[in-house]
Scaffold this active site. Sequence first.
Site, mmCIF file in Angstrom:
data_model
loop_
_atom_site.group_PDB
_atom_site.id
_atom_site.type_symbol
_atom_site.label_atom_id
_atom_site.label_comp_id
_atom_site.label_asym_id
_atom_site.label_seq_id
_atom_site.Cartn_x
_atom_site.Cartn_y
_atom_site.Cartn_z
ATOM 1 C CB VAL B 83 7.917 -2.587 8.566
ATOM 2 C CG1 VAL B 83 7.460 -1.992 9.892
ATOM 3 C CG2 VAL B 83 9.435 -2.696 8.522
ATOM 4 C CD GLU B 174 9.302 6.712 -19.644
ATOM 5 O OE1 GLU B 174 9.390 5.996 -18.639
ATOM 6 O OE2 GLU B 174 10.087 7.637 -19.901
#
Lengths: 434, 434
Positions: B83, B174
């Site tokens: 958009v 991580e």
Amino acid sequence: MNIPNSALPRIVIIGGGFAGIAMAKELKNQKVQVVLLDKHNYHTFQPLLYQVATGGLEAGSIAYPIRKVIQEYDNFYFRLTSVQEIDTKNKKIIAEIGELSYDYLVIATGSKTNYFGNKDIKRNSMAMKTIPQSLNIRSLILENFEQAVLTTDVAEKNSLINFVIVGGGPTGVELAGALAEMKKAILQKDYPDLDIAKMEINLIQSGDRILNTMSEKSSLAAEKFLVDLGVTIWKNVRVTNYDGRTITTNSDLIFETATVIWTAGVQGAVVAGLDADSLVEKVERICVNRFSQVKGYEDIFAVGDIASMETEEYPEGHPMMAQPALQQGALLGENIMKLIQNKTMKPFEYNDKGSMATIGRNKAVVDLPRYHFSGVFAWFVWMFVHLFSLIGFKNKAVVFLNWVYNYIRFDREGRLIIRPYKKKSFTAFTSDEV
Amino acid sequence: MNIPNSALPRIVIIGGGFAGIAMAKELKNQKVQVVLLDKHNYHTFQPLLYQVATGGLEAGSIAYPIRKVIQEYDNFYFRLTSVQEIDTKNKKIIAEIGELSYDYLVIATGSKTNYFGNKDIKRNSMAMKTIPQSLNIRSLILENFEQAVLTTDVAEKNSLINFVIVGGGPTGVELAGALAEMKKAILQKDYPDLDIAKMEINLIQSGDRILNTMSEKSSLAAEKFLVDLGVTIWKNVRVTNYDGRTITTNSDLIFETATVIWTAGVQGAVVAGLDADSLVEKVERICVNRFSQVKGYEDIFAVGDIASMETEEYPEGHPMMAQPALQQGALLGENIMKLIQNKTMKPFEYNDKGSMATIGRNKAVVDLPRYHFSGVFAWFVWMFVHLFSLIGFKNKAVVFLNWVYNYIRFDREGRLIIRPYKKKSFTAFTSDEV
């Protein structure tokens, strides 16, 4: 290429497909240095590419890291590269990443899509010989549907959901069946604002039956399965061109379609540099003797799809599929050690274990040397043979789990457009990030 | 966009992330027309992107087709598009695929990587917010190793196997842990001709502890885990630039590296067209009240990462992670129906269920509101929470199977370069097919 020199003879294998990997396994911990080259860092289980293309399996489930295969093998080197030329005089190969001399060279480059010289078809149609190509087909199918939802132009909408597969061999048949099942089980539900009944799957075959390398009984059974699934089969039709919008044929028949998947032919993926008379022209395969030695050379071999070994039973070479490749690769692994040790090599004898194709759930055809059958049992045979042929326990387990899930739920969750296939005519998705 | 007009109020949701999907589920079969827009046709489970980047999971295992989520919902429409602008005056949005009017607009566009205005860093470093980006990181890591095997230039080789992660939040931590495990369990075996001890994993954190949104106890535990795995942590170091070869910092410290993964910040993925004073400048989030209504509008809402809802406990808005997005999305689904029915809306109250991060096998840290713990048990908690948060039974099953396999075998079989990430400096792989 930064390969250490060694007192051991160096065997260079070009290609990590069925033939190359089968050979590598035979050479494990032998007294040779082996350099394996491939333009991908993984082995592809090609018979299941059509399931990747139709969202039934993830790419990783049918790929296996080549470095993992050779992890425990002494004196093995893998290099990620394509090979441009063989310099037979100086016994070396010239690759993108540099040159490398060899004592023995094994060409196991497999095959690629054959467009029979038609550049329009090559440019405008989709091939399905590699994982990236299969993922492109998956993206394109889904992008077509997303675009079909948007357009109010009826002709454009119909063209977007008209899928034409050219070539009625196992690849084309299996893809047509999978698309037909996608139509029924998924696309109908995913696109409630489209009239999915208008989706067409056309399979065009130039000869007078599909699966023409299989028994006539299997051809007929496969045809019936496909027709039941809603596939339209066009026999004795030869495609003459495809400009990106319209397929023309050798008759008045034309097809308006945004998607042509070309499975009408393969040819050897030849590497430059061999003597011209060692090549079989039309199909670009390399002539080899019963020891897989390339015509005119003692130290260059070819195995798998690329090799054409004339025998009484197979005057035009063995069929271009996994079984001959696996058997030729394994035998050459033994023979090349015999050659090095000055022992007598064993001539290749193809053990035809039969062939099969799956069309859809509970629908497959199997030709064993003495027996042909089709239906549910054939489908189970097909599944188990393919499952156990996959390399690696985890791939087997994940594929099995996917198949069980897809079977029970009539689903294929891999309908993901991870990398949009940029259609020139449809710019909406091309500006997206990576 | 070819959405039918209906007597029902139209709710347009931009974004199919945690917030958008949670809201869609609440609106299932309500008396509204819902149009869901996303630039991908799948929902991404972002917390596991780092496992896709390091070959532990396939992309398809953490993606879920959005059309499948809404398959059974009445009056739901999905459109694949980004958009460009909101025209608040005429109550419509302007997208790549056309314009669409709305009665209620929900902005759930999430966040994107924040380079703090540095174009060099943006151009030369890797982000990890989407599946294609994570696959690029995977390819780049492996391409670096393939290139390192080839080069005899020591500086180049070291640069290729020096990995720098900027940002010590959960994503950076991580990823650093997963890379360290790859080094030990896989890269060492896959690349016997490289001195893997020379592979460096550097984690750069601008503040004085990593995981600074978690408890100090968890920060310290995570640091110890990372150091044990061989990660070098640089605290109180701020990266000032990266030109593709060298990282400069606010001190004399420099890093020579071919790979920078930038996880140092996120900012809202704002859509143009809102009043300037509804935006929080620095982080580009949209100011909303307790009912998720955008400041200055009654019919425009924002939920998830993009929304900044000032509360006493969270004066700068809720943390940009899954939990607030899920809770805000679900509540807004209820509230918007109340608004339509002229009932009283319920103010949002964040239920902090805690946060966690995994560092490696048997190594995780968990902060519950009253209790902090780390180690094996924390790791199991982390695994089960993530497993059960995945959408779809098959994804849960496949991820579980992969984790069991990876745990038992110390392996990650997704080390596949399916789409090479074209490094300008390394042309060998760019000419490859698709």
